[in-house]
Design a protein around this motif. Structure first.
Motif, PDB file in Angstrom:
ATOM      1  N   SER A 116       0.831  -1.201   0.000  1.00 55.27           N
ATOM      2  CA  SER A 116       0.000   0.000   0.000  1.00 55.27           C
ATOM      3  C   SER A 116       0.869   1.256   0.000  1.00 55.27           C
ATOM      4  CB  SER A 116      -0.925   0.012   1.221  1.00 55.27           C
ATOM      5  OG  SER A 116      -0.158   0.123   2.412  1.00 55.27           O
TER       6      SER A 116
ATOM      7  N   THR B 180       0.537   5.459   1.207  1.00 54.85           N
ATOM      8  CA  THR B 180      -0.199   6.556   1.825  1.00 54.85           C
ATOM      9  C   THR B 180       0.625   7.830   1.717  1.00 54.85           C
ATOM     10  OG1 THR B 180      -1.302   5.103   3.421  1.00 54.85           O
ATOM     11  CG2 THR B 180      -1.232   7.442   3.949  1.00 54.85           C
TER      12      THR B 180
ATOM     13  N   LEU C 257       0.359   2.499  -9.042  1.00 52.04           N
ATOM     14  CA  LEU C 257      -0.097   2.253  -7.681  1.00 52.04           C
ATOM     15  C   LEU C 257      -0.427   0.791  -7.398  1.00 52.04           C
ATOM     16  CD1 LEU C 257      -2.273   5.457  -7.293  1.00 52.04           C
ATOM     17  CD2 LEU C 257      -0.008   5.012  -6.325  1.00 52.04           C
TER      18      LEU C 257
ATOM     19  N   THR D 232      -4.367  -1.035  -1.393  1.00 55.38           N
ATOM     20  CA  THR D 232      -5.062   0.173  -0.951  1.00 55.38           C
ATOM     21  C   THR D 232      -4.124   1.377  -1.016  1.00 55.38           C
ATOM     22  OG1 THR D 232      -6.455  -1.127   0.519  1.00 55.38           O
ATOM     23  CG2 THR D 232      -6.316   1.227   0.954  1.00 55.38           C
ATOM     24  N   VAL D 233      -4.621   2.477  -1.543  1.00 57.19           N
ATOM     25  CA  VAL D 233      -3.841   3.695  -1.705  1.00 57.19           C
ATOM     26  C   VAL D 233      -4.625   4.865  -1.138  1.00 57.19           C
ATOM     27  CG1 VAL D 233      -2.834   5.300  -3.368  1.00 57.19           C
ATOM     28  CG2 VAL D 233      -2.626   2.840  -3.746  1.00 57.19           C
ATOM     29  N   SER D 234      -3.947   5.752  -0.406  1.00 51.72           N
ATOM     30  CA  SER D 234      -4.571   6.970   0.110  1.00 51.72           C
ATOM     31  C   SER D 234      -3.669   8.150  -0.194  1.00 51.72           C
ATOM     32  CB  SER D 234      -4.809   6.862   1.621  1.00 51.72           C
ATOM     33  OG  SER D 234      -5.357   8.056   2.133  1.00 51.72           O
TER      34      SER D 234
ATOM     35  N   PHE E 116      -3.773   3.803 -11.672  1.00 54.51           N
ATOM     36  CA  PHE E 116      -4.425   3.735 -10.372  1.00 54.51           C
ATOM     37  C   PHE E 116      -4.402   2.306  -9.834  1.00 54.51           C
ATOM     38  CE2 PHE E 116      -6.069   7.685 -12.014  1.00 54.51           C
ATOM     39  CZ  PHE E 116      -6.172   8.487 -10.885  1.00 54.51           C
ATOM     40  N   SER E 117      -4.661   2.175  -8.552  1.00 55.48           N
ATOM     41  CA  SER E 117      -4.734   0.855  -7.938  1.00 55.48           C
ATOM     42  C   SER E 117      -5.903   0.074  -8.521  1.00 55.48           C
ATOM     43  CB  SER E 117      -4.902   0.979  -6.421  1.00 55.48           C
ATOM     44  OG  SER E 117      -5.161  -0.279  -5.844  1.00 55.48           O
TER      45      SER E 117
ATOM     46  N   THR F  69      -8.714   0.105  -4.422  1.00 56.85           N
ATOM     47  CA  THR F  69      -9.317   1.420  -4.186  1.00 56.85           C
ATOM     48  C   THR F  69      -8.235   2.471  -3.990  1.00 56.85           C
ATOM     49  OG1 THR F  69     -11.302   0.489  -3.174  1.00 56.85           O
ATOM     50  CG2 THR F  69     -10.821   2.791  -2.700  1.00 56.85           C
ATOM     51  N   THR F  70      -8.336   3.577  -4.714  1.00 55.69           N
ATOM     52  CA  THR F  70      -7.489   4.745  -4.508  1.00 55.69           C
ATOM     53  C   THR F  70      -8.341   5.813  -3.841  1.00 55.69           C
ATOM     54  OG1 THR F  70      -6.168   4.255  -6.488  1.00 55.69           O
ATOM     55  CG2 THR F  70      -6.033   6.495  -5.591  1.00 55.69           C
ATOM     56  N   THR F  71      -8.011   6.152  -2.592  1.00 56.88           N
ATOM     57  CA  THR F  71      -8.766   7.165  -1.849  1.00 56.88           C
ATOM     58  C   THR F  71      -8.056   8.500  -1.927  1.00 56.88           C
ATOM     59  OG1 THR F  71      -9.651   5.521  -0.304  1.00 56.88           O
ATOM     60  CG2 THR F  71      -9.688   7.811   0.410  1.00 56.88           C
TER      61      THR F  71
ATOM     62  N   ILE G 201     -12.158   4.763  -7.402  1.00 61.93           N
ATOM     63  CA  ILE G 201     -11.623   6.008  -6.860  1.00 61.93           C
ATOM     64  C   ILE G 201     -12.629   6.542  -5.856  1.00 61.93           C
ATOM     65  CG2 ILE G 201     -10.900   8.369  -7.355  1.00 61.93           C
ATOM     66  CD1 ILE G 201     -10.003   7.419 -10.088  1.00 61.93           C
TER      67      ILE G 201
END
Length: 323
Positions: free
Chosen positions: A150, A152, A167, A171-173, A189-190, A193-195, A224
């Protein structure tokens, strides 16, 4: 190039007595902070690479550590403690893929900037990674060594004119995301989920999410999620109409988020908060389902005409729930 090992419990990074070898590490050298030692940055420093087994700290002032070259697999291996505010600049001329480990047993680097020798060079992050400040990639590619790791970034994430970010699948934030309007800029993008937390920061105080029309964007089948955390305005900008069509999008915030260009996605789920058009913006196209009100707070999608009237709005289906 030489390797310097801290000794005697540590000391000032820029003092010869801190290191077992003669002198102190500088450009091109590898600095090893041995387990049990505490080495203090009392000024900015530049070395080739660093291996943190003990503790790297500062004198209380924010300091910058620049890494410029490396003969080993890791250009930065943080497996100990990083304390206070240390910014990391990777300005490297290495050849081939290299590794970076930014999460140790305690503490994270603050701002991290990655400029590799060319856009084709690759830096791979190992372990789940947290950056306490901004991440910027002016040139070169940053990607996960394994799809499971992940990432962050607490504040702003910027992919520059010759930067690339992959990514992976975990999980990515990110606080905010800005991908420059350049044919050489790229983001994947992941696949999970990319937050985007739309966290306030000085790098992008207005734009919370911006994809340049010329950039290469791979949505990778993932979701997203916009999760706004404060009441300040953060705009969403997807580039020219028909260029970047987001995959599944979730809005989960109790605040208002305006979009400032044509909004296009495979599905849109507004669970909490409000998504609204910005004056003079384009329309909205959701090829699949629009769902409003899947959360606990009030949810809304609002549209305001500009001086030319209303732009097109298109939805595959619409579900309005009780909130």
């Amino acid at each position: 190039m030489a390797t310097y090992n801290s000794t005697g419990g540590g000391g000032d990074f820029n003092q010869d007595s801190t290191w077992a070898e003669t002198g102190q590490p500088s450009t091109g050298d590898t600095a090893v902070i041995s387990s049990g030692d505490t080495v203090t940055l009392t000024a900015d420093a530049a070395v080739g690479s660093i291996d943190i087994q003990g503790t790297l700290t500062t004198d209380g002032t924010a300091r910058t550590l620049t890494l410029d070259a490396n003969e080993q697999g890791y250009i930065c291996e943080h497996r100990g403690t990083v304390s206070t505010t240390i910014n990391l600049v990777i300005n490297s001329d290495f050849a081939g893929n290299k590794l970076i480990r930014l999460n140790g047993t305690s503490g994270n680097f603050n701002d991290v900037s990655i400029t590799l020798q060319s856009a084709s060079r690759v830096l791979e992050y190992v372990m789940n990674t947290t950056i306490d400040g901004d991440l910027s990639i002016p040139m070169g590619k940053l990607q996960s060594y394994s799809p499971l790791y992940s990432l962050t970034v607490t504040k702003a994430c910027t992919v520059g004119n010759s930067g690339k970010l992959n990514l992976g699948g975990s999980t990515v934030s990110l606080g905010t995301l800005n991908v420059n309007n350049s044919a050489n800029a790229e983001i994947t993008f992941s696949s999970a989920t990319t937050t985007i937390t739309l966290n306030p920061n000085s790098t992008h105080p207005t734009w919370g999410f911006s994809l340049g029309s010329a950039a290469t964007v791979n949505f990778n089948g993932g979701t997203i999620k916009f999760a706004k955390v404060d009441s300040g305005t953060r705009y969403l900008q997807m580039g020219a109409q028909g260029v970047h069509v987001l995959n599944d999008v979730i809005i989960d915030t109790n605040h208002n988020i305006p979009w400032a260009s044509h909004f296009e996605a495979a599905s849109l789920d507004i669970q909490d908060g409000q998504l609204n058009s910005y004056g003079g913006s384009d329309g909205i196209t959701i090829t699949g389902a629009l769902t409003v009100g899947n959360g606990t707070d009030a949810a809304a999608l609002t549209y305001t005409a500009d001086s030319n009237g209303f732009h097109d709005q298109s939805f595959g289906s619409v579900t309005i729930n009780s909130n």
